[in-house]
Scaffold this active site. Structure first.
Site, PDB file in Angstrom:
ATOM      1  N   HIS A 108      85.305  -9.037 -16.154  1.00 29.14           N
ATOM      2  CA  HIS A 108      86.668  -9.139 -16.710  1.00 29.14           C
ATOM      3  C   HIS A 108      87.583 -10.156 -16.026  1.00 29.14           C
ATOM      4  O   HIS A 108      88.580  -9.804 -15.405  1.00 29.14           O
ATOM      5  CB  HIS A 108      87.356  -7.772 -16.756  1.00 29.14           C
ATOM      6  CG  HIS A 108      87.151  -6.880 -15.562  1.00 29.14           C
ATOM      7  ND1 HIS A 108      87.306  -7.312 -14.273  1.00 29.14           N
ATOM      8  CD2 HIS A 108      86.832  -5.572 -15.469  1.00 29.14           C
ATOM      9  CE1 HIS A 108      87.073  -6.316 -13.448  1.00 29.14           C
ATOM     10  NE2 HIS A 108      86.776  -5.244 -14.148  1.00 29.14           N
TER      11      HIS A 108
ATOM     12  N   HIS B 251      79.870  -4.049 -20.425  1.00 32.65           N
ATOM     13  CA  HIS B 251      80.837  -3.364 -19.556  1.00 32.65           C
ATOM     14  C   HIS B 251      81.516  -2.198 -20.276  1.00 32.65           C
ATOM     15  O   HIS B 251      82.549  -2.371 -20.913  1.00 32.65           O
ATOM     16  CB  HIS B 251      81.883  -4.402 -19.116  1.00 32.65           C
ATOM     17  CG  HIS B 251      82.736  -3.958 -17.971  1.00 32.65           C
ATOM     18  ND1 HIS B 251      83.197  -4.824 -17.004  1.00 32.65           N
ATOM     19  CD2 HIS B 251      83.242  -2.749 -17.631  1.00 32.65           C
ATOM     20  CE1 HIS B 251      83.933  -4.171 -16.130  1.00 32.65           C
ATOM     21  NE2 HIS B 251      83.989  -2.906 -16.495  1.00 32.65           N
TER      22      HIS B 251
ATOM     23  N   HIS C  62      90.428   7.434 -21.172  1.00 41.32           N
ATOM     24  CA  HIS C  62      91.103   8.388 -20.295  1.00 41.32           C
ATOM     25  C   HIS C  62      91.695   9.500 -21.150  1.00 41.32           C
ATOM     26  O   HIS C  62      92.257   9.228 -22.216  1.00 41.32           O
ATOM     27  CB  HIS C  62      92.223   7.712 -19.497  1.00 41.32           C
ATOM     28  CG  HIS C  62      91.727   6.797 -18.435  1.00 41.32           C
ATOM     29  ND1 HIS C  62      91.078   7.245 -17.301  1.00 41.32           N
ATOM     30  CD2 HIS C  62      91.756   5.443 -18.335  1.00 41.32           C
ATOM     31  CE1 HIS C  62      90.741   6.212 -16.547  1.00 41.32           C
ATOM     32  NE2 HIS C  62      91.135   5.109 -17.149  1.00 41.32           N
TER      33      HIS C  62
ATOM     34  N   ASP D 269      81.972  -1.643  -9.820  1.00 45.55           N
ATOM     35  CA  ASP D 269      83.114  -1.823 -10.722  1.00 45.55           C
ATOM     36  C   ASP D 269      84.125  -0.680 -10.676  1.00 45.55           C
ATOM     37  O   ASP D 269      83.771   0.492 -10.582  1.00 45.55           O
ATOM     38  CB  ASP D 269      82.652  -1.993 -12.173  1.00 45.55           C
ATOM     39  CG  ASP D 269      83.852  -2.234 -13.081  1.00 45.55           C
ATOM     40  OD1 ASP D 269      84.653  -3.117 -12.758  1.00 45.55           O
ATOM     41  OD2 ASP D 269      83.989  -1.529 -14.082  1.00 45.55           O
TER      42      ASP D 269
ATOM     43  N   LEU E 235      81.414   5.231 -19.759  1.00 41.64           N
ATOM     44  CA  LEU E 235      81.103   6.339 -20.669  1.00 41.64           C
ATOM     45  C   LEU E 235      81.491   7.695 -20.088  1.00 41.64           C
ATOM     46  O   LEU E 235      81.391   8.706 -20.769  1.00 41.64           O
ATOM     47  CB  LEU E 235      79.626   6.309 -21.061  1.00 41.64           C
ATOM     48  CG  LEU E 235      79.181   5.025 -21.790  1.00 41.64           C
ATOM     49  CD1 LEU E 235      77.704   5.098 -22.163  1.00 41.64           C
ATOM     50  CD2 LEU E 235      80.022   4.749 -23.027  1.00 41.64           C
ATOM     51  N   ARG E 236      81.916   7.711 -18.828  1.00 41.71           N
ATOM     52  CA  ARG E 236      82.535   8.886 -18.178  1.00 41.71           C
ATOM     53  C   ARG E 236      81.609  10.080 -17.957  1.00 41.71           C
ATOM     54  O   ARG E 236      82.046  11.090 -17.414  1.00 41.71           O
ATOM     55  CB  ARG E 236      83.772   9.350 -18.953  1.00 41.71           C
ATOM     56  CG  ARG E 236      84.849   8.276 -19.133  1.00 41.71           C
ATOM     57  CD  ARG E 236      85.348   7.727 -17.824  1.00 41.71           C
ATOM     58  NE  ARG E 236      86.510   6.837 -18.012  1.00 41.71           N
ATOM     59  CZ  ARG E 236      86.769   5.807 -17.241  1.00 41.71           C
ATOM     60  NH1 ARG E 236      85.974   5.508 -16.210  1.00 41.71           N
ATOM     61  NH2 ARG E 236      87.831   5.060 -17.453  1.00 41.71           N
TER      62      ARG E 236
ATOM     63  N   ASP F 231      85.083  -3.632 -21.316  1.00 42.29           N
ATOM     64  CA  ASP F 231      85.675  -2.779 -20.277  1.00 42.29           C
ATOM     65  C   ASP F 231      86.268  -1.511 -20.915  1.00 42.29           C
ATOM     66  O   ASP F 231      87.331  -1.029 -20.506  1.00 42.29           O
ATOM     67  CB  ASP F 231      86.731  -3.528 -19.451  1.00 42.29           C
ATOM     68  CG  ASP F 231      87.102  -2.777 -18.166  1.00 42.29           C
ATOM     69  OD1 ASP F 231      86.454  -1.748 -17.859  1.00 42.29           O
ATOM     70  OD2 ASP F 231      88.033  -3.204 -17.479  1.00 42.29           O
TER      71      ASP F 231
HETATM   72 ZN    ZN Z   1      86.428  -3.521 -13.327  1.00 48.75          ZN
END
Ligand code: ZN
Length: 429
Positions: free
Chosen positions: A230, A58, A307, A149, A61-62, A303
């Site tokens: 998660h 999870h 940002h 997700d 990587l944007r 996860d």
């Molecule tokens: Zn999530």
């Protein structure tokens, strides 16, 4: 012919057990495991544990869409430094992984990076919960984990259809971000004593449990594999434990922040502690640990959610949810689970390596460490003390909530397909 490499003087730990041995790597594969092996190049593993490379189910990587926060290259670099040899990239990019061309470009960029990058596919087009994504075409590209997700599949009917469709795709698993959107609407942290005290609208624990209960029933109805992303609440752990007891094809993962932090961390209104699902109560943290101990939870997954600084500097209610995880997950697991005896070292590596590898169908990863296997390996120094510094991360972002904590244990060397991509904590390219 490429140089051979020997990992010298460590203890080899995989699903078959633990023993003192050197590991000889030739080309992309393990050539031998034993005493006194010689190679062109030696990497010191004394005092260390040689394990199959870690596998993260999870990560965000944007790329494409938010390269200012992370790229496949920088995310894979952070992964390799954290001891991971494979990651599964979540599909909530812009555009999302609902299109074979997008998935193909992610895989192509991943092939040039420091670890093995796999892609999860969307369950629904645009992740908007209205219409199924072309799951068959994505599966043909190697996608095995399907998820929206970041968003929960709100419609029970659509979730049922997704599970039914996935049952015809070999190895496919439907993974749910279990938070009922209506119950969470407008909420920014765990609903409880702290949210009332701080005056921040809450996301109740029942929002997770309600979706887990529904999806377990649908997994039972369809017989399709369901994975809960998660897991953060005691109620969800209980439901998953019960589902497993009844023999349902249900698996689950937990993120390090859900067994190392509580909602009390939000007291200073610092958005670095804002995440979905949110940091929970002490009782929930205890339940996650119990779930990791008794096998209810199958994997530790980060996860990892980078940002950009500007967005995480907004007020708590306006900042986006998510925190980094790749460079701290192993150390947090060793420090908060292995040292206090919540799980053994072998169990910790199982949760970080071969169980997630098996779950995602990554047959090259997760060991065992024996001649002929692909050399995806992690050399862990279990004793080194260090403190994570947000200014010194490989990730392009720095929203890491563990600044100043002293952690014990770290990946020393990471080997991906025979190539030492990290040596003594330093990336090699
Ligand atoms: Zn999530």
């Amino acid at each position: 012919m490429p140089d051979s490499v020997v990992l010298r003087g460590g203890r080899v730990l995989d699903a078959t057990g633990e023993r003192a041995a050197d590991v000889l790597i030739e080309g992309p594969a393990i050539a031998a495991v034993g005493d006194g092996l010689r190679g062109d190049r030696e990497l010191d593993a004394s005092g260390c544990v040689v394990t199959p490379g870690l596998v993260d189910l999870h990560v965000h990587l944007r790329e494409p869409g938010h390269e200012e926060a992370e790229t496949i290259d920088t995310g894979a670099r952070a992964a390799a430094l954290g001891g991971f040899t494979a990651v599964v990239a979540m599909p909530n990019t812009e555009p999302p992984h609902d299109d074979p061309a997008v998935v193909a470009s992610v895989l192509a960029a991943g092939a040039r990076s420091l670890c093995d990058v796999h892609a999860a596919g969307c369950i629904t087009k645009r992740r908007d919960g209205a219409e199924l994504a072309p799951m068959g075409e994505l599966h043909a590209l190697g996608v095995r984990i399907f998820t929206d997700d970041g968003a929960c599949v709100e419609s029970a009917v659509l979730m049922r259809r997704a599970l039914e469709y996935a049952s015809s795709l070999p190895g496919a698993v439907i993974a749910e971000h279990a938070e009922d959107p209506a119950l969470c609407a407008g909420g920014h942290m765990h609903e409880g004593e702290w949210s009332s005290r701080l005056g921040i609208a809450g996301r109740p624990a029942v929002a997770e449990a309600a979706v887990v209960a529904r999806d377990c029933l649908l997994a039972e109805l369809t017989g399709t594999r369901l994975h809960i992303l998660h897991v953060s609440t005691a109620a969800a752990v209980d439901l998953i434990r019960d589902a497993k007891r009844r023999g349902l094809p249900v698996t689950a993962e937990a993120a390090p922040h859900h067994f190392t932090l509580t909602d009390a961390a939000c007291a200073g209104f610092d958005p670095v502690f804002k995440v979905h699902p949110p940091l929970r109560s002490d009782a929930d943290v205890a339940a996650i640990k119990a779930g990791l101990t008794d096998g209810t939870i199958d994997a530790i997954a980060t996860d990892h959610a980078p940002h950009a600084v500007e967005t995480k500097e907004r007020p708590f209610e306006e900042a986006p949810p998510g925190m980094l995880g790749l460079e701290t997950a192993l150390a947090l697991t060793l420090t908060e689970l292995v040292e206090p005896g919540v799980v053994s070292l072998a169990e910790a590596v199982a949760l970080l390596s071969w169980r997630p590898a098996h779950l995602a169908g990554l047959t090259d990863h997760g060991g065992p460490i024996e001649a002929g296997r692909c050399a995806h390996l992690c050399v862990i120094d279990p004793a080194i003390a260090w403190s994570p510094d947000p200014a010194r991360l490989a990730s392009r972002s720095n929203n890491m909530p563990y600044a100043g904590r002293t952690l014990t244990g770290r990946a020393r060397h990471t080997i991906v397909a025979g190539e030492p991509v990290v040596i003594d904590g330093e990336p090699q390219r």
